[in-house]
Design a protein around this motif. Structure first.
Motif, PDB file in Angstrom:
ATOM      1  N   UNK A 273      -1.385   7.245   7.018  1.00  0.00           N
ATOM      2  CA  UNK A 273      -2.623   8.021   7.087  1.00  0.00           C
ATOM      3  C   UNK A 273      -3.796   7.180   7.584  1.00  0.00           C
ATOM      4  N   UNK A 274      -3.925   5.959   7.059  1.00  0.00           N
ATOM      5  CA  UNK A 274      -5.015   5.088   7.510  1.00  0.00           C
ATOM      6  C   UNK A 274      -4.834   4.732   8.992  1.00  0.00           C
ATOM      7  N   UNK A 275      -3.584   4.523   9.391  1.00  0.00           N
ATOM      8  CA  UNK A 275      -3.285   4.222  10.788  1.00  0.00           C
ATOM      9  C   UNK A 275      -3.680   5.382  11.696  1.00  0.00           C
ATOM     10  N   UNK A 276      -3.325   6.587  11.308  1.00  0.00           N
ATOM     11  CA  UNK A 276      -3.629   7.768  12.121  1.00  0.00           C
ATOM     12  C   UNK A 276      -5.129   8.026  12.218  1.00  0.00           C
ATOM     13  N   UNK A 277      -5.852   7.794  11.126  1.00  0.00           N
ATOM     14  CA  UNK A 277      -7.311   7.974  11.176  1.00  0.00           C
ATOM     15  C   UNK A 277      -7.931   7.018  12.191  1.00  0.00           C
ATOM     16  N   UNK A 278      -7.478   5.770  12.205  1.00  0.00           N
ATOM     17  CA  UNK A 278      -7.971   4.819  13.199  1.00  0.00           C
ATOM     18  C   UNK A 278      -7.575   5.196  14.611  1.00  0.00           C
TER      19      UNK A 278
ATOM     20  N   UNK B 123      -6.999   1.111  19.433  1.00  0.00           N
ATOM     21  CA  UNK B 123      -5.823   1.968  19.278  1.00  0.00           C
ATOM     22  C   UNK B 123      -4.625   1.140  18.809  1.00  0.00           C
ATOM     23  N   UNK B 124      -4.369   0.040  19.503  1.00  0.00           N
ATOM     24  CA  UNK B 124      -3.239  -0.819  19.142  1.00  0.00           C
ATOM     25  C   UNK B 124      -3.449  -1.423  17.760  1.00  0.00           C
ATOM     26  N   UNK B 125      -4.678  -1.858  17.465  1.00  0.00           N
ATOM     27  CA  UNK B 125      -4.972  -2.488  16.177  1.00  0.00           C
ATOM     28  C   UNK B 125      -4.697  -1.544  15.013  1.00  0.00           C
ATOM     29  N   UNK B 126      -4.942  -0.247  15.203  1.00  0.00           N
ATOM     30  CA  UNK B 126      -4.697   0.726  14.138  1.00  0.00           C
ATOM     31  C   UNK B 126      -3.265   1.247  14.145  1.00  0.00           C
ATOM     32  N   UNK B 127      -2.703   1.439  15.332  1.00  0.00           N
ATOM     33  CA  UNK B 127      -1.358   2.021  15.417  1.00  0.00           C
ATOM     34  C   UNK B 127      -0.277   1.049  14.948  1.00  0.00           C
TER      35      UNK B 127
ATOM     36  N   UNK C 222       0.817  -1.220   0.000  1.00  0.00           N
ATOM     37  CA  UNK C 222       0.000   0.000   0.000  1.00  0.00           C
ATOM     38  C   UNK C 222       0.847   1.266   0.000  1.00  0.00           C
ATOM     39  N   UNK C 223       2.087   1.157   0.420  1.00  0.00           N
ATOM     40  CA  UNK C 223       2.949   2.325   0.514  1.00  0.00           C
ATOM     41  C   UNK C 223       3.012   2.884   1.926  1.00  0.00           C
ATOM     42  N   UNK C 224       4.077   3.624   2.199  1.00  0.00           N
ATOM     43  CA  UNK C 224       4.307   4.147   3.545  1.00  0.00           C
ATOM     44  C   UNK C 224       3.283   5.234   3.907  1.00  0.00           C
ATOM     45  N   UNK C 225       3.033   6.123   2.959  1.00  0.00           N
ATOM     46  CA  UNK C 225       2.183   7.283   3.234  1.00  0.00           C
ATOM     47  C   UNK C 225       0.732   6.872   3.487  1.00  0.00           C
ATOM     48  N   UNK C 226       0.183   6.039   2.600  1.00  0.00           N
ATOM     49  CA  UNK C 226      -1.202   5.583   2.776  1.00  0.00           C
ATOM     50  C   UNK C 226      -1.364   4.797   4.073  1.00  0.00           C
ATOM     51  N   UNK C 227      -0.369   3.975   4.385  1.00  0.00           N
ATOM     52  CA  UNK C 227      -0.441   3.175   5.608  1.00  0.00           C
ATOM     53  C   UNK C 227      -0.423   4.071   6.841  1.00  0.00           C
TER      54      UNK C 227
END
Length: 425
Positions: A267-272, A308-312, A260-265
């Motif tokens: 951003x999706x992580x931070x949104x979660x 939090x852990x699941x997304x971070x 997916x790439x570093x940036x998309x990963x």
């Protein structure tokens, strides 16, 4: 004192890496860490124990700089992110194992000495295995040990790919010959492209900590008890589950970081993370209103912790270390990696020292809301300042910073080609 040692180790680790090489830096970190573990286990008084923790911190600090750079420089670009993320998996997996080991030693005489002393075993094992590992081929090439570098590269790449990699190293060497032979900390801020690269890398490291990950890991038993679960056994069990989820999430990140790439990963992580922190905030605010122990809002807090852990773990866990291992030119990679890791450890110390005080003064719910606000700023930062480096060679990443520093009008066609190649990879 361990965090203070880690800051000192990270700050000096960049210079050690550049001067002595990645392999010797790793061996040095192992020796210092093992010595610190022995000192802690045998400490006759608190002062010696503190000295041991300082040594352990020094070893961790140097290793935190060295491992990502060593892995990145020995990895093919198409799998570099996943391999660097494996280093983060070893950290999160080690945290989980430490919970299990500490739990096992609770029934052993001299409990704390065994807990601290056994931490030196992995360092001794790594030291022994590292003796059989080669030096970084890129470091060897830049130190004019080209035959050794090519020999190492031949073990990584097949014949058809080997020539391309040697050409990339030769091009990087020619470019660095036009620059200074050695660089200092001040040189990082004199070059516009290096300022941009360091700002992106150090910013990611700071936001990794200020979005609260080590608050969750350090204080997860406390957070669980603050949620209304006052049994120590339940709190420790839930903390063990949090540590296991952290390790499992890193495995997911290893797959997605190169797909997916570093940036998309990130951003999706931070949104979660933002959603999770809001859930935590609401659960504590509502629990305070109803003055209840545990119950619905207690379990909601635990759910927020798990989310939090699941997304971070898959995103903001490995992405800052991966990005910092690949965005700097060879000449600056060690020193900038050390500086950005120092930013990480300083941020870690600030969060660890202030979380409980802020929670006591403003309330736990408000504290988590503040962390959510910081995560929103992190989203904006990643969108604006962090480039996508998926699948790009180190030379191509350097070109990105030159374009950002001096404008896209210069060699814009080349820039578009690099980005297109990176997205295809």
């Amino acid at each position: 004192m361990a965090l203070v040692g880690a800051m000192i180790g990270a700050a000096s680790g960049g210079w050690i890496n550049d001067y002595y090489g990645r392999k010797k830096a790793t061996l040095f970190a192992d020796v210092v860490f093992a010595a610190g573990a022995i000192v802690m286990a045998a400490a006759p008084d608190p002062y010696i124990l503190i000295a041991g923790r300082l040594l352990v911190g020094l070893g961790v600090g140097v290793a935190s700089v060295t491992a990502p750079v060593y892995i990145a420089e020995a990895s093919p670009s198409e799998v570099r992110g996943g391999l660097v993320s494996t280093n983060v998996l070893m950290i999160t997996g080690g945290q989980f194992l430490s919970y299990l080991v500490n739990s096992a030693f609770t029934q052993v005489p001299g409990t704390w000495r065994w807990m601290l002393g056994v931490s030196g075993v992995p360092a001794v094992v790594q030291f022994g295995l590292m003796l059989f590992m080669p030096e970084s081929p890129r470091w060897l090439y830049m130190k004019n040990r080209k035959e050794e570098a090519i020999q190492v590269l031949s073990k990584i790449y097949d014949i058809s790919r080997l020539e391309d990699e040697i050409n990339h190293l030769a091009a990087a060497e020619e470019e660095e010959k036009l620059q200074k032979d050695t660089v200092s900390y001040f040189d990082v801020f004199r070059s516009k492209e290096m300022r941009l690269a360091f700002f992106a890398g150090a910013g990611l490291q700071a936001f990794q900590q200020f979005t609260g990950i080590n608050t969750v890991m350090y204080y997860s038993p406390t957070i669980v008890q603050m949620a209304g679960f006052h049994s120590n056994q339940i709190a420790l069990l839930l903390s063990l589950i949090v540590a296991a989820m952290n390790a499992a999430g890193t495995v997911v990140g290893i797959y997605f970081i190169d797909h997916c790439g570093r940036k998309k990963l990130a951003l999706s992580s931070l949104c979660g993370v933002i959603v999770s922190l809001i859930i935590l905030s609401v659960s504590f605010l509502k629990q305070s209103d109803v003055s209840s122990d545990g119950g619905l809002y207690g379990w909601l807090a635990v759910l927020g912790l798990a989310l939090y852990i699941a997304f971070f773990a898959p995103g903001m866990g490995p992405v800052p270390w991966t990005v910092n291992s690949e965005i700097y030119p060879q000449q600056y990679r060690g020193i900038c990696g050390g500086m950005s890791a120092t930013v990480n450890w300083i941020s870690n110390l600030i969060v660890a020292q202030t979380f409980l005080s802020i929670a006591e003064a403003a309330g736990t719910g408000v504290t988590f809301l503040i962390l959510a606000g910081i995560a929103v700023l992190a989203v904006i930062f990643v969108i604006v300042f962090v480039p996508e480096t998926q699948g790009l060679t180190f030379l191509e990443v350097e070109q990105i910073w030159k374009e950002r520093a001096w404008g896209s009008s210069r060699d814009s066609n080349s820039m578009e080609g690099l980005l297109e190649q990176g997205s295809r990879s």
